[in-house]
Design an enzyme around this catalytic site. Sequence first.
Site, PDB file in Angstrom:
ATOM      1  N   HIS A  93       7.514 -30.600  12.022  1.00 50.88           N
ATOM      2  CA  HIS A  93       6.698 -29.373  11.626  1.00 50.88           C
ATOM      3  C   HIS A  93       5.605 -29.573  10.813  1.00 50.88           C
ATOM      4  O   HIS A  93       4.607 -28.935  10.554  1.00 50.88           O
ATOM      5  CB  HIS A  93       7.740 -28.315  11.134  1.00 50.88           C
ATOM      6  N   HIS A 144      10.083 -23.601  10.145  1.00 47.56           N
ATOM      7  CA  HIS A 144       9.011 -24.102  10.867  1.00 47.56           C
ATOM      8  C   HIS A 144       7.407 -24.020  10.390  1.00 47.56           C
ATOM      9  O   HIS A 144       6.847 -24.843  10.624  1.00 47.56           O
ATOM     10  CB  HIS A 144       9.333 -23.492  12.502  1.00 47.56           C
ATOM     11  N   CYS A 202       3.526  -2.873   4.098  1.00 42.77           N
ATOM     12  CA  CYS A 202       2.563  -1.641   4.322  1.00 42.77           C
ATOM     13  C   CYS A 202       3.312  -1.002   5.655  1.00 42.77           C
ATOM     14  O   CYS A 202       4.693  -1.173   5.665  1.00 42.77           O
ATOM     15  CB  CYS A 202       1.152  -2.137   4.741  1.00 42.77           C
ATOM     16  N   THR A 223       3.104  -1.228   8.841  1.00 44.75           N
ATOM     17  CA  THR A 223       3.549  -1.975   9.960  1.00 44.75           C
ATOM     18  C   THR A 223       3.769  -3.470   9.567  1.00 44.75           C
ATOM     19  O   THR A 223       4.291  -4.070  10.198  1.00 44.75           O
ATOM     20  CB  THR A 223       2.440  -1.792  11.037  1.00 44.75           C
ATOM     21  N   ASP A 261       1.015  -1.183  -0.085  1.00 44.24           N
ATOM     22  CA  ASP A 261       0.105   0.009  -0.005  1.00 44.24           C
ATOM     23  C   ASP A 261       1.126   1.327  -0.190  1.00 44.24           C
ATOM     24  O   ASP A 261       1.985   1.140  -0.205  1.00 44.24           O
ATOM     25  CB  ASP A 261      -1.002  -0.037   1.389  1.00 44.24           C
TER      26      ASP A 261
END
Length: 145
Positions: free
Chosen positions: A133, A98, A65, A67, A8
Site C-alpha cells: 500500500h 490502505h 458538513c 454530505t 460548517d
Amino acid sequence: MKIIMGCDHGGFELKETLKKYLMEKGYEVEDYGIHQYERVDYPDYAQKVGEAIAAGKAEQGILVCGTGIGMSIAANKVHGVRAALCNDCYSAEKAREHNNANILCLGARVLGSGLAQQIVDAYLGASFLGSYHTQRVEKIMALEK
Ligand code: RB5
C-alpha cells in the site's frame, strides 16, 4: 492521539456530538469551529483543518458538513492531506489501512449520530498496513507535484 475537528453549519450538531464522544474516550480534541450555529462556507474550514494536519499539528482530522462531499473535495486540495469521505465502517477502516488517510469526512445529513460514532471508532481504531500500500499512497502524493 490528538484530533483536529472542523465543520460548517450542516455538520455543526454532529461535530458537537462527536467532539464530546471523543473527549469522553480520552482523545485530545482541538476544535477549529464553527463554535456556534452560523452559516459559513465549508472550504474555509476544510482549509484550516487541512493545513493544520499537513503541518503535523495533530495526527488526525475530522471534518463534518451536510454530505461530507464538499469538505472532502476541498481538504484534498491541501498538499499533504488524504481526506476520506466515509459513510460506512468498512470504508472508514480501509481508509486508514490502505490509503493512510489523515482526515475523515462525514456527512451529517446522511448519517445518524450512532453510525457516525461507529465510523469514527472504525477509522481511529485502524492503522496503515504499509507493505504494497505504501507505493500506492506515494503515487497519490506524487500527483501533488
Ligand atoms: C451546506 O448547505 C452544504 O452544502 C454543505 O454542508 C455540504 O453538504 C457540502 O458539501
